[in-house]
Motif scaffolding. Structure first.
Motif, mmCIF file in Angstrom:
data_model
loop_
_atom_site.group_PDB
_atom_site.id
_atom_site.type_symbol
_atom_site.label_atom_id
_atom_site.label_comp_id
_atom_site.label_asym_id
_atom_site.label_seq_id
_atom_site.Cartn_x
_atom_site.Cartn_y
_atom_site.Cartn_z
ATOM 1 N N LYS A 17 0.853 -1.193 0.000
ATOM 2 C CA LYS A 17 0.000 0.000 0.000
ATOM 3 C C LYS A 17 0.894 1.250 0.000
ATOM 4 O O LYS A 17 1.153 1.855 1.047
ATOM 5 C CB LYS A 17 -0.927 -0.017 1.213
ATOM 6 N N ARG A 18 1.354 1.620 -1.181
ATOM 7 C CA ARG A 18 2.319 2.722 -1.300
ATOM 8 C C ARG A 18 1.769 4.040 -0.765
ATOM 9 O O ARG A 18 2.503 4.819 -0.154
ATOM 10 C CB ARG A 18 2.759 2.865 -2.753
ATOM 11 N N ASP A 19 0.489 4.290 -0.994
ATOM 12 C CA ASP A 19 -0.104 5.556 -0.533
ATOM 13 C C ASP A 19 -0.169 5.639 0.992
ATOM 14 O O ASP A 19 -0.261 6.734 1.556
ATOM 15 C CB ASP A 19 -1.526 5.711 -1.100
ATOM 16 N N ALA A 20 -0.135 4.477 1.650
ATOM 17 C CA ALA A 20 -0.242 4.446 3.118
ATOM 18 C C ALA A 20 1.124 4.367 3.803
ATOM 19 O O ALA A 20 1.196 4.316 5.030
ATOM 20 C CB ALA A 20 -1.112 3.262 3.544
ATOM 21 N N ILE A 21 2.195 4.355 3.001
ATOM 22 C CA ILE A 21 3.540 4.296 3.582
ATOM 23 C C ILE A 21 4.058 5.710 3.779
ATOM 24 O O ILE A 21 4.157 6.491 2.823
ATOM 25 C CB ILE A 21 4.507 3.507 2.671
ATOM 26 N N GLU A 22 4.368 6.040 5.019
ATOM 27 C CA GLU A 22 4.881 7.375 5.319
ATOM 28 C C GLU A 22 6.404 7.377 5.226
ATOM 29 O O GLU A 22 7.074 6.519 5.800
ATOM 30 C CB GLU A 22 4.452 7.796 6.730
ATOM 31 N N VAL A 23 6.965 8.330 4.494
ATOM 32 C CA VAL A 23 8.411 8.438 4.298
ATOM 33 C C VAL A 23 8.880 9.783 4.840
ATOM 34 O O VAL A 23 8.313 10.829 4.500
ATOM 35 C CB VAL A 23 8.789 8.310 2.812
ATOM 36 N N SER A 24 9.897 9.769 5.697
ATOM 37 C CA SER A 24 10.436 11.010 6.267
ATOM 38 C C SER A 24 11.953 11.017 6.195
ATOM 39 O O SER A 24 12.594 9.979 6.376
ATOM 40 C CB SER A 24 9.995 11.170 7.732
ATOM 41 N N ALA A 25 12.505 12.179 5.945
ATOM 42 C CA ALA A 25 13.963 12.354 5.857
ATOM 43 C C ALA A 25 14.450 13.189 7.033
ATOM 44 O O ALA A 25 13.726 14.062 7.544
ATOM 45 C CB ALA A 25 14.337 13.039 4.546
ATOM 46 N N PHE A 26 15.687 12.905 7.469
ATOM 47 C CA PHE A 26 16.283 13.630 8.601
ATOM 48 C C PHE A 26 17.742 13.962 8.290
ATOM 49 O O PHE A 26 18.470 13.131 7.733
ATOM 50 C CB PHE A 26 16.198 12.780 9.875
#
Length: 760
Positions: free
Chosen positions: A225-234
C-alpha cells in the motif's frame, strides 16, 4: 506425524505461541532439519574449535603469507573465519576451486586460488586421518531415513533462497514434501533454483509439490500500500529515534497490538540510539546488547589500552588497580586462564565467558609460549562480536530485516533507508568478483541485492502500516530502492520531530564571544599546506589548533591504507635498482604493503581492491621511475616566498635533464574534488620550491591518482596570485579576528566543534 520447516527460529516460536494447547507437529529451522537429514558414514563432524586447529595445522604446509595472512596462531584464529566463509560459500553452491579458476578470465586471483585449493586439500586430509568431516568437506553422504520415516509429510516454508547443496538434499527425500514460497519481482532466482518451468504470476504465494514438480495451490499476496507508507527524511541520524517513538505510539493508539509492532534496523548500530531514549523499556532487542559494552569487557579493554599506551584515559583508570596488579602475576597460559576466571562478572556475562573459555582452553598446546599481553588481545577479539541476550525488554521488537522473514505485523518502522544500507550486502568479495561468480554459476552481487530487496518487499506486503525514515545530507542519500518501490522522497523533518527527544523549547547556545588575538605569523612567518588550509577553511579552528596548541587525543587503531601505500612506494623507490621490470616493481610494493599491516580486513582490502590498481600504477610508472633520478622521496622541502618560509613534504621529485616532475600520490576515490579544492595549495608549494632550486628546468606538478590509475597534471599558476594576496594580508595584520566559518559543512568532522559551540 507432520514436520514443518521454517527459515528462522522466530517463525518456530511464533508458530508455537499461535497454537497453544494443541498437539504440535515437529518443528525445525531449515538448518536444523538439514543437519538431521545428512549422515556421513563412519565420520564424525568436527566441532567449531577443532576445525580452527586443523586448518592451522594444514596452513603450516602452505605459504599463507601470499594470501595476506600471518602464520602466528593468534592472528590465524582471527583470520580463519574469512577462509572458512569462502569454503562454506563454494560448498553451498557445489562449485569447486578449479571451476572458479577457469572463470577467472584475467587471472586476478590465480595465485590465491591455487593456495586455497592446496590448503583445502591438506585440511581435508588431516580430518580424514582422524575420522572427521567438516560440513565443507562432505562428498558422499546418505539421507537419515530413520529420522525421516516418522513423518507422513514435510512442509518447508522458504523465505529467501535455497543453495545447490540444500536442493541436492531435498531431491533425495522420499517423504512427500511441499514447499511454500512467495513469488515477487525480486526472487526469480528461487523459482529457477526450484526448477519450475511454468510461468508464474508475480505477487502470489504458492504451494509446490516437490516430488511431482507441480503447483497445487496459489494465494494472492497483499498489495504494497504505497499511498499508506509514510516516508520522512532527517539531516541527523539520531533524530530518526523521535520518528520511531512517534510512529510506534500512533500505531498502538490506532489499535495495533504492541506484540505485532516492530522497528527494523538495517544497520544494527542504530539500536544503541534507541536504547538511549527507551527509558521505560518499551523495546526488546532481537540482536541483544554488544558484549563490548559490558563492564567485564570494558575493564579488560582499559587494561590492554593502558599496557599498550593506547589511551591516557585508560592509564589513569588502570595503573595501580587490582586488575593491573593481578595481571602482573600472569606468566603463561594457565595463569592467564586463572586471571580471567577470577574477574568479577554478571550472570549474563558469565554465560558467554564460560562458553568462550571452554573453546579457548582447547588451544592451550599452541598458546603456552605466547606473551600475556598477546593472550589478552586474543581474548578481547574472541569477545568483541558476542551479544548479551535482551531478556527483560518490552513488547515492541527491534530487529534486523532477516529476523522479520515470514512474520506479519500491525505496524513497522524502518530506519536508515539509505544507499549502501538498503539493500546491504558485503562490500568485500573474498577471492571472488561478480564476473567470476556469474561464470561459475554462483550468486552475484546483484543476486544478493535482490535477495535483500525481496525481504523488504515481503515485509511491506506483510505489514498493515509502514513508516520509513532515512538520512538526507551531503554524505547520505536515500536508497534507490525507495524509488524502485514507487515511493517518493521527503523533505527533512528534524524540526517536526526533534522536540520528542529534546523537549526543551529553547536549545541553550554558547555565547559567541569574539576571539581577537595577535598575529603570530609576524613572529614566525611559516606556512605548510595543512596549516594554510586550516587558516582558510576556519579561523576559529586555526586558533584552537595552532595558537592554543590544543591537540585531539588520537585513538589507537590501524594506520589507513593511504598511509601504508605511501610508505610502500617510498621504500620501493629507494630500492628501484632491484627492479628489471614493472612486475618486479609491483611485487616489491605488494610484499612491503602486506608486511606493513596485521589487520586481516586491511589485507583483504589491499588484496581485492588495491592490488590490481597498484599493478596498473607500476606498469605506467615504471618508465618514469627508471628514466628519472629521484631527487627527493617523502622529504620536507622549504622555500622563501615574500618573507614567508613555505614547507611541504613532497612525495616524490623526478629530475630529468630539462624537466622536474613534482609528484603527490593520491589514494582518494574522487580526484576531481582534490583538484577543485580552492584551499589546497600543496602542489603550488612544490612548484615554488622547484622554481627556487631548478630555475632552468620545466616544472610539472602532478597528482598521481592511484585509484583511477592515471597521472593528473595540474596548472598551479592561477593559485600563485591568490597565495601572494594571502601572504601580503598576513604580513600587514597585527591582530586576527578568529571568527567561525560560515560553511557549516566544515564543522561536521572538526575536532573543535564542541569548543566553539557548533556541536550543540
Amino acid at each position: 506425524m507432520k514436520c514443518l520447516v521454517f527459515s528462522t527460529h522466530r517463525q518456530v516460536r511464533d508458530f508455537i505461541s499461535e497454537h497453544d494447547n494443541t498437539i504440535l507437529p515437529k518443528l525445525y529451522t531449515i538448518d536444523e532439519f538439514l543437519k538431521r537429514c545428512v549422515v556421513v558414514p563412519e565420520k564424525v563432524f568436527v566441532d567449531k574449535s577443532e576445525r580452527v586447529l586443523f586448518l592451522y595445522k594444514a596452513a603450516k604446509s602452505v605459504d599463507i603469507g601470499k594470501l595476506g595472512f600471518d602464520k602466528n596462531f593468534l592472528s590465524f584464529i582471527q583470520n580463519s573465519s574469512f577462509i572458512f566463509r569462502f569454503y562454506e560459500e563454494i560448498f553451498a553452491e557445489q562449485v569447486d576451486i578449479d571451476t572458479i579458476r577457469s572463470a577467472d578470465t584475467y587471472a586476478n586471483f590465480e595465485d590465491h586460488l591455487v593456495l586455497l585449493k592446496e590448503l583445502f586439500n591438506r585440511y581435508k586430509e588431516l580430518l580424514e586421518e582422524e575420522g572427521l568431516v567438516d560440513k565443507i568437506t562432505i562428498e558422499n553422504f546418505r539421507i537419515a531415513e530413520t529420522f525421516l520415516e516418522q513423518f507422513e509429510e514435510i512442509e518447508l516454508f522458504v523465505e529467501g533462497y535455497l543453495s545447490r547443496f540444500e536442493i541436492g538434499v531435498l531431491q533425495r527425500l522420499k517423504v512427500p514434501l511441499k514447499i511454500h514460497f512467495a513469488y515477487t519481482p525480486f526472487n526469480k532466482k528461487l523459482i529457477d533454483r526450484l526448477g519450475i518451468d511454468e510461468s508464474l504470476p508475480i505477487d502470489y504465494s504458492f504451494e509446490f509439490d516437490w516430488q511431482r514438480k507441480k503447483i497445487i495451490n496459489k494465494i494472492l499476496l497483499p498489495k504494497v500500500k504505497r499511498d499508506a507508507i509514510e516516508v520522512s527524511a532527517f539531516e541527523e541520524r539520531i533524530n530518526q529515534v523521535a520518528f520511531v517513538l512517534k510512529k510506534v505510539e500512533q500505531f498502538i493508539e490506532d489499535g495495533a497490538n504492541p506484540d505485532n509492532v516492530a522497528v527494523i534496523v538495517p544497520d544494527e548500530s542504530f539500536s544503541e540510539y534507541l536504547k538511549l531514549f527507551d527509558s521505560v523499556k518499551n523495546f526488546n532487542y532481537a540482536m541483544g546488547t554488544p558484549f563490548v559494552q559490558s563492564s567485564y569487557y570494558r575493564r579488560l579493554a582499559d587494561l590492554y589500552d593502558a599496557l599498550t599506551d593506547a589511551k591516557e584515559s585508560a592509564k589513569a583508570k588502570i595503573v595501580g588497580s587490582d586488575i593491573a596488579n593481578s595481571f602482573e602475576q600472569v606468566d603463561g597460559f594457565e595463569s592467564f586462564i586463572e586471571f580471567l576466571q577470577n574477574l568479577p562478572s554478571t550472570v549474563k556475562e558469565l554465560e558467554i565467558i564460560d562458553e568462550e573459555l571452554f573453546m579457548f582452553k582447547r588451544f592451550a598446546p599452541l598458546l603456552e609460549d605466547v606473551k600475556p599481553l598477546h593472550l589478552l588481545h586474543s581474548w578481547l577479539q574472541r569477545l568483541e562480536d558476542k551479544q548479551i541476550d535482551d531478556v527483560g525488554g518490552g513488547r515492541i521488537t527491534v530487529m534486523g530485516v532477516l529476523e522479520s522473514r515470514g512474520k506479519e505485523f500491525d505496524g513497522v518502522v524502518i530506519v536508515d533507508f539509505n544507499e549502501d544500507i538498503v539493500p546491504k550486502v558485503d562490500e568485500k568479495d573474498l577471492f571472488l568478483n561478480s564476473t567470476i561468480r556469474k561464470h561459475a554459476g554462483m550468486p552475484t552481487r546483484k543476486d544478493k541485492e535482490n535477495l535483500q530487496k525481496n525481504y523488504y518487499y515481503r515485509l511491506l506486503q506483510n505489514s498493515k502500516r509502514v513508516a520509513i525514515s532515512y538520512v538526507k545530507s551531503e554524505e547520505s542519500l536515500p536508497s534507490r530502492f525507495l524509488f524502485e518501490l514507487g515511493l517518493k522522497e521527503s523533505k527533512v523533518q528534524d524540526e517536526l520531530y526533534r522536540a520528542i527527544i529534546a523537549p526543551s523549547t529553547e536549545i541553550p547556545k554558547l555565547e559567541d564571544v569574539p576571539i581577537v588575538a595577535k598575529n603570530l605569523f609576524l613572529e614566525e612567518p611559516k606556512l605548510t599546506p595543512s596549516r594554510l588550509k586550516d587558516y582558510l577553511v576556519c579561523l576559529r579552528r586555526f586558533y584552537y589548533k595552532y595558537q592554543l596548541k590544543i591537540e585531539n587525543e588520537v585513538e589507537s587503531g590501524d594506520v589507513n591504507i593511504g598511509t601504508l601505500i605511501h610508505s610502500a612506494l617510498e621504500e620501493a623507490v629507494n630500492q628501484k635498482n632491484m627492479f628489471s621490470s614493472h612486475k618486479d616493481y609491483h611485487a616489491f610494493v605488494m610484499d612491503t604493503l602486506y608486511k606493513s599491516t596485521t589487520s586481516p580486513l586491511q589485507r583483504f582490502e589491499i588484496s581485492l581492491e588495491w592490488e590490481p590498481k597498484l599493478q596498473k600504477f607500476c606498469e605506467i610508472d615504471f618508465e618514469s621511475l627508471k628514466g628519472f633520478k629521484q631527487e627527493c622521496i617523502e622529504k620536507w622541502c622549504s622555500s622563501e616566498y615574500f618573507g614567508f618560509e613555505l614547507s611541504s613534504k613532497i612525495d616524490r621529485v623526478d629530475l630529468g635533464e630539462t624537466v622536474v616532475r613534482l609528484i603527490d600520490y593520491k589514494t582518494t576515490k574522487n580526484i576531481d574534488n582534490t583538484v577543485k579544492d580552492e584551499n589546497d595549495f600543496q602542489l603550488l608549494f612544490y612548484r615554488l620550491w622547484a622554481e627556487a632550486n631548478f630555475p632552468n628546468r620545466r616544472i610539472e606538478t602532478i597528482y598521481w591518482d592511484i585509484y583511477g590509475s592515471k597521472e593528473v597534471k595540474v596548472d598551479t599558476t592561477p593559485k600563485k596570485e591568490q597565495l601572494a594576496e594571502i601572504v601580503n594580508e598576513l604580513k600587514q595584520r597585527k591582530e586576527i579576528d578568529f571568527t567561525k566559518t560560515d560553511d557549516i559543512k566544515a564543522c561536521k568532522y572538526c575536532d573543535y566543534k564542541v569548543a566553539c559551540g557548533r556541536d550543540v
